[in-house]
Motif scaffolding. Structure first.
Motif, PDB file in Angstrom:
ATOM      1  N   PHE A 132       0.924  -0.985   0.064  1.00  0.00           N
ATOM      2  CA  PHE A 132       0.033  -0.139  -0.047  1.00  0.00           C
ATOM      3  C   PHE A 132       0.884   1.420   0.076  1.00  0.00           C
ATOM      4  O   PHE A 132       0.588   2.326  -0.759  1.00  0.00           O
ATOM      5  CB  PHE A 132      -1.016   0.187   1.174  1.00  0.00           C
ATOM      6  N   GLY A 133       1.877   1.222   0.898  1.00  0.00           N
ATOM      7  CA  GLY A 133       2.801   2.197   0.989  1.00  0.00           C
ATOM      8  C   GLY A 133       3.570   2.736  -0.150  1.00  0.00           C
ATOM      9  O   GLY A 133       3.426   3.892  -0.777  1.00  0.00           O
ATOM     10  N   LEU A 134       4.035   1.834  -1.099  1.00  0.00           N
ATOM     11  CA  LEU A 134       4.623   1.932  -2.399  1.00  0.00           C
ATOM     12  C   LEU A 134       3.684   2.522  -3.327  1.00  0.00           C
ATOM     13  O   LEU A 134       4.001   3.408  -4.174  1.00  0.00           O
ATOM     14  CB  LEU A 134       5.273   0.731  -2.956  1.00  0.00           C
ATOM     15  N   THR A 135       2.360   1.997  -3.508  1.00  0.00           N
ATOM     16  CA  THR A 135       1.267   2.637  -4.308  1.00  0.00           C
ATOM     17  C   THR A 135       1.176   3.826  -3.886  1.00  0.00           C
ATOM     18  O   THR A 135       1.104   4.684  -4.904  1.00  0.00           O
ATOM     19  CB  THR A 135       0.131   1.740  -4.171  1.00  0.00           C
ATOM     20  N   THR A 136       0.810   4.311  -2.899  1.00  0.00           N
ATOM     21  CA  THR A 136       0.522   5.355  -2.322  1.00  0.00           C
ATOM     22  C   THR A 136       1.745   6.743  -2.698  1.00  0.00           C
ATOM     23  O   THR A 136       1.554   7.827  -3.148  1.00  0.00           O
ATOM     24  CB  THR A 136       0.233   5.694  -0.798  1.00  0.00           C
ATOM     25  N   ALA A 137       2.904   6.096  -2.414  1.00  0.00           N
ATOM     26  CA  ALA A 137       4.126   6.977  -2.503  1.00  0.00           C
ATOM     27  C   ALA A 137       4.529   7.043  -3.956  1.00  0.00           C
ATOM     28  O   ALA A 137       4.934   8.040  -4.409  1.00  0.00           O
ATOM     29  CB  ALA A 137       5.329   6.296  -1.937  1.00  0.00           C
ATOM     30  N   ALA A 138       4.133   6.179  -4.930  1.00  0.00           N
ATOM     31  CA  ALA A 138       4.237   6.340  -6.431  1.00  0.00           C
ATOM     32  C   ALA A 138       3.263   7.471  -6.662  1.00  0.00           C
ATOM     33  O   ALA A 138       3.791   8.299  -7.674  1.00  0.00           O
ATOM     34  CB  ALA A 138       3.927   5.119  -7.248  1.00  0.00           C
ATOM     35  N   ASN A 139       2.206   7.287  -6.370  1.00  0.00           N
ATOM     36  CA  ASN A 139       1.170   8.295  -6.743  1.00  0.00           C
ATOM     37  C   ASN A 139       1.651   9.764  -6.207  1.00  0.00           C
ATOM     38  O   ASN A 139       1.402  10.862  -7.300  1.00  0.00           O
ATOM     39  CB  ASN A 139      -0.114   8.077  -6.166  1.00  0.00           C
ATOM     40  N   TYR A 140       2.132   9.992  -4.997  1.00  0.00           N
ATOM     41  CA  TYR A 140       2.579  11.126  -4.763  1.00  0.00           C
ATOM     42  C   TYR A 140       3.621  11.491  -5.324  1.00  0.00           C
ATOM     43  O   TYR A 140       4.014  12.916  -5.616  1.00  0.00           O
ATOM     44  CB  TYR A 140       2.573  11.298  -3.049  1.00  0.00           C
ATOM     45  N   ALA A 141       4.563  10.804  -5.613  1.00  0.00           N
ATOM     46  CA  ALA A 141       5.802  11.084  -6.019  1.00  0.00           C
ATOM     47  C   ALA A 141       5.677  11.688  -7.412  1.00  0.00           C
ATOM     48  O   ALA A 141       6.227  12.582  -8.139  1.00  0.00           O
ATOM     49  CB  ALA A 141       6.802  10.008  -6.127  1.00  0.00           C
ATOM     50  N   TRP A 142       4.678  11.251  -8.307  1.00  0.00           N
ATOM     51  CA  TRP A 142       4.232  11.548  -9.445  1.00  0.00           C
ATOM     52  C   TRP A 142       3.850  12.915  -9.451  1.00  0.00           C
ATOM     53  O   TRP A 142       3.918  13.687 -10.549  1.00  0.00           O
ATOM     54  CB  TRP A 142       3.039  10.622 -10.209  1.00  0.00           C
ATOM     55  N   SER A 143       3.420  13.373  -8.482  1.00  0.00           N
ATOM     56  CA  SER A 143       2.948  14.753  -7.971  1.00  0.00           C
ATOM     57  C   SER A 143       4.127  15.675  -7.753  1.00  0.00           C
ATOM     58  O   SER A 143       3.987  16.776  -7.305  1.00  0.00           O
ATOM     59  CB  SER A 143       1.677  14.964  -7.397  1.00  0.00           C
ATOM     60  N   GLY A 144       5.298  15.208  -7.327  1.00  0.00           N
ATOM     61  CA  GLY A 144       6.392  15.882  -6.752  1.00  0.00           C
ATOM     62  C   GLY A 144       6.292  16.181  -5.338  1.00  0.00           C
ATOM     63  O   GLY A 144       6.784  16.929  -4.573  1.00  0.00           O
ATOM     64  N   GLN A 145       5.450  15.140  -4.566  1.00  0.00           N
ATOM     65  CA  GLN A 145       5.236  15.356  -3.263  1.00  0.00           C
ATOM     66  C   GLN A 145       5.800  14.181  -2.290  1.00  0.00           C
ATOM     67  O   GLN A 145       5.314  13.504  -1.399  1.00  0.00           O
ATOM     68  CB  GLN A 145       3.569  15.180  -3.115  1.00  0.00           C
ATOM     69  N   VAL A 146       7.290  14.081  -2.713  1.00  0.00           N
ATOM     70  CA  VAL A 146       7.803  13.159  -1.907  1.00  0.00           C
ATOM     71  C   VAL A 146       9.211  13.735  -1.609  1.00  0.00           C
ATOM     72  O   VAL A 146      10.095  14.495  -2.371  1.00  0.00           O
ATOM     73  CB  VAL A 146       8.169  11.739  -2.472  1.00  0.00           C
ATOM     74  N   HIS A 147       9.597  13.946  -0.198  1.00  0.00           N
ATOM     75  CA  HIS A 147      10.951  14.561   0.065  1.00  0.00           C
ATOM     76  C   HIS A 147      12.071  13.407   0.367  1.00  0.00           C
ATOM     77  O   HIS A 147      12.089  12.836   1.271  1.00  0.00           O
ATOM     78  CB  HIS A 147      10.725  15.240   1.574  1.00  0.00           C
ATOM     79  N   TRP A 148      12.619  13.076  -0.897  1.00  0.00           N
ATOM     80  CA  TRP A 148      13.657  11.970  -0.849  1.00  0.00           C
ATOM     81  C   TRP A 148      14.533  12.009   0.234  1.00  0.00           C
ATOM     82  O   TRP A 148      14.926  10.837   0.632  1.00  0.00           O
ATOM     83  CB  TRP A 148      14.234  11.943  -2.239  1.00  0.00           C
ATOM     84  N   ILE A 149      15.308  13.253   0.654  1.00  0.00           N
ATOM     85  CA  ILE A 149      16.384  13.131   1.631  1.00  0.00           C
ATOM     86  C   ILE A 149      15.748  12.664   2.966  1.00  0.00           C
ATOM     87  O   ILE A 149      16.313  11.904   3.853  1.00  0.00           O
ATOM     88  CB  ILE A 149      17.057  14.452   1.798  1.00  0.00           C
ATOM     89  N   ALA A 150      14.597  13.370   3.361  1.00  0.00           N
ATOM     90  CA  ALA A 150      13.871  13.198   4.611  1.00  0.00           C
ATOM     91  C   ALA A 150      13.525  11.414   4.664  1.00  0.00           C
ATOM     92  O   ALA A 150      13.724  10.908   5.670  1.00  0.00           O
ATOM     93  CB  ALA A 150      12.740  13.900   4.805  1.00  0.00           C
ATOM     94  N   ALA A 151      13.136  10.973   3.452  1.00  0.00           N
ATOM     95  CA  ALA A 151      12.653   9.634   3.346  1.00  0.00           C
ATOM     96  C   ALA A 151      13.829   8.562   3.532  1.00  0.00           C
ATOM     97  O   ALA A 151      13.846   7.787   4.534  1.00  0.00           O
ATOM     98  CB  ALA A 151      11.945   9.304   2.067  1.00  0.00           C
ATOM     99  N   ALA A 152      15.068   9.060   3.128  1.00  0.00           N
ATOM    100  CA  ALA A 152      16.310   8.234   3.271  1.00  0.00           C
ATOM    101  C   ALA A 152      16.832   8.117   4.931  1.00  0.00           C
ATOM    102  O   ALA A 152      17.052   6.998   5.333  1.00  0.00           O
ATOM    103  CB  ALA A 152      17.494   8.695   2.438  1.00  0.00           C
ATOM    104  N   TRP A 153      16.672   9.116   5.661  1.00  0.00           N
ATOM    105  CA  TRP A 153      17.158   9.223   7.027  1.00  0.00           C
ATOM    106  C   TRP A 153      16.122   8.584   7.731  1.00  0.00           C
ATOM    107  O   TRP A 153      16.482   7.618   8.712  1.00  0.00           O
ATOM    108  CB  TRP A 153      17.082  10.683   7.466  1.00  0.00           C
ATOM    109  N   PHE A 154      14.700   8.651   7.281  1.00  0.00           N
ATOM    110  CA  PHE A 154      13.738   7.865   7.984  1.00  0.00           C
ATOM    111  C   PHE A 154      13.867   6.309   7.774  1.00  0.00           C
ATOM    112  O   PHE A 154      14.048   5.551   8.808  1.00  0.00           O
ATOM    113  CB  PHE A 154      12.167   8.062   7.681  1.00  0.00           C
ATOM    114  N   ILE A 155      14.370   5.948   6.652  1.00  0.00           N
ATOM    115  CA  ILE A 155      14.491   4.365   6.353  1.00  0.00           C
ATOM    116  C   ILE A 155      15.646   3.836   7.272  1.00  0.00           C
ATOM    117  O   ILE A 155      15.642   2.894   7.619  1.00  0.00           O
ATOM    118  CB  ILE A 155      14.843   4.174   4.760  1.00  0.00           C
ATOM    119  N   GLY A 156      16.839   4.737   6.992  1.00  0.00           N
ATOM    120  CA  GLY A 156      17.911   4.215   8.090  1.00  0.00           C
ATOM    121  C   GLY A 156      17.751   4.118   9.231  1.00  0.00           C
ATOM    122  O   GLY A 156      18.153   3.071  10.018  1.00  0.00           O
TER     123      GLY A 156
END
Length: 258
Positions: A191-215
């Motif tokens: 679900f998360g990847l589906t939602t993230a892909a939709n938001y990323a398509w609209s430029g609504q993902v902060h990639w650097i913050a996501a990387a720190w979160f994942i780590g």
């Protein structure tokens, strides 16, 4: 906001640890924690950007925690797969609808849904379950329907949906909570990847913050997995932890939104 300060990066990593811990412990709570953390601790000011970022981070952490549960043979793969595939279709529609709703209203609806599920999980019968349950013709349609509904809600609120998937799997199949926690991570990640892909398509993902979160989430997940096994051995404890987390964060979200 294309970069993060050192303080923001530290908050993102610390919040990611909490998210990974929650996902491994109760199979949910990832975005329940991630969205407020991104808004109020990391300092992302746009609700939709926070939602898109949290969806990506939670999805990756969910799959990492799934691998750890799988090594302990706690995942009911067929039940998990049916639920996840059904939910992906709902998540695609729900995320498209969610982007059209005012961010403040979205948070209040989010909190209301959290409280309702928290109450449901406190019911005594929610603590039981059959650890030997397998996918069959009786539970298949229930898992499909509940998966679609959960995916729709998950995508609408931009969350991994674990706080809905866990009770949905328990209701649809009758499996115990520990197995539902493990199986839910298939859906949470999907679900998360589906939602993230939709938001990323609209430029609504902060990639650097996501990387720190994942780590940070990878470290928190290892601790949460150990605690999940202990809590599952004490009847109803995992359910009470799950509900308590939901109530606490829902209250905070309402307070900040108002």
């Amino acid at each position: 906001m294309l970069t993060l300060t050192a303080t923001q990066a530290a908050w993102a990593a610390a919040s990611g640890s909490a998210v990974g811990f929650a996902l491994a412990l109760v199979g949910g709570g990832g975005s329940i924690l991630a969205v407020p953390a991104l808004l109020y601790l990391v300092g992302i000011t746009d609700t939709h950007l926070a939602i898109g970022t949290s969806a990506l981070a939670v999805a990756v952490n969910a799959f990492a925690n799934l691998a750890m549960h799988a090594r302990r043979q706690a995942v009911k793969w067929r039940c998990a797969g049916v639920y996840a595939v059904s939910g992906v279709f709902g998540a695609a529609l729900g995320s498209s609808l969610g982007k059209l709703v005012d961010g403040r209203h979205l948070l209040l609806l989010f909190a209301a849904a959290m409280i309702a599920v928290g109450i449901a999980m406190l019911r005594p019968k929610a603590a039981g379950g059959d650890p030997d349950i397998q996918l069959n013709a009786r539970i298949l349609p229930k898992l499909v329907i509940l998966g679609l509904i959960t995916g729709l809600v998950s995508g609408f609120f931009g969350i991994g949906g674990g706080f809905l998937v866990v009770p949905g799997l328990m209701l649809g199949s009758g499996m115990p909570m520990l197995n539902a926690v493990a199986a839910s991570l298939v859906s949470v990640g999907s679900f998360g990847l589906t939602t993230a892909a939709n938001y990323a398509w609209s430029g609504q993902v902060h990639w650097i913050a996501a990387a720190w979160f994942i780590g940070g989430g990878l470290a928190g997940g290892m601790i949460g997995l150990r605690m999940a096994s202990y809590a599952a051995s004490r009847k109803g404890l995992l359910n009470r932890i799950f509900s308590g987390l939901i109530f606490a964060v829902a209250a905070y979200v309402v307070w900040r939104a108002l």
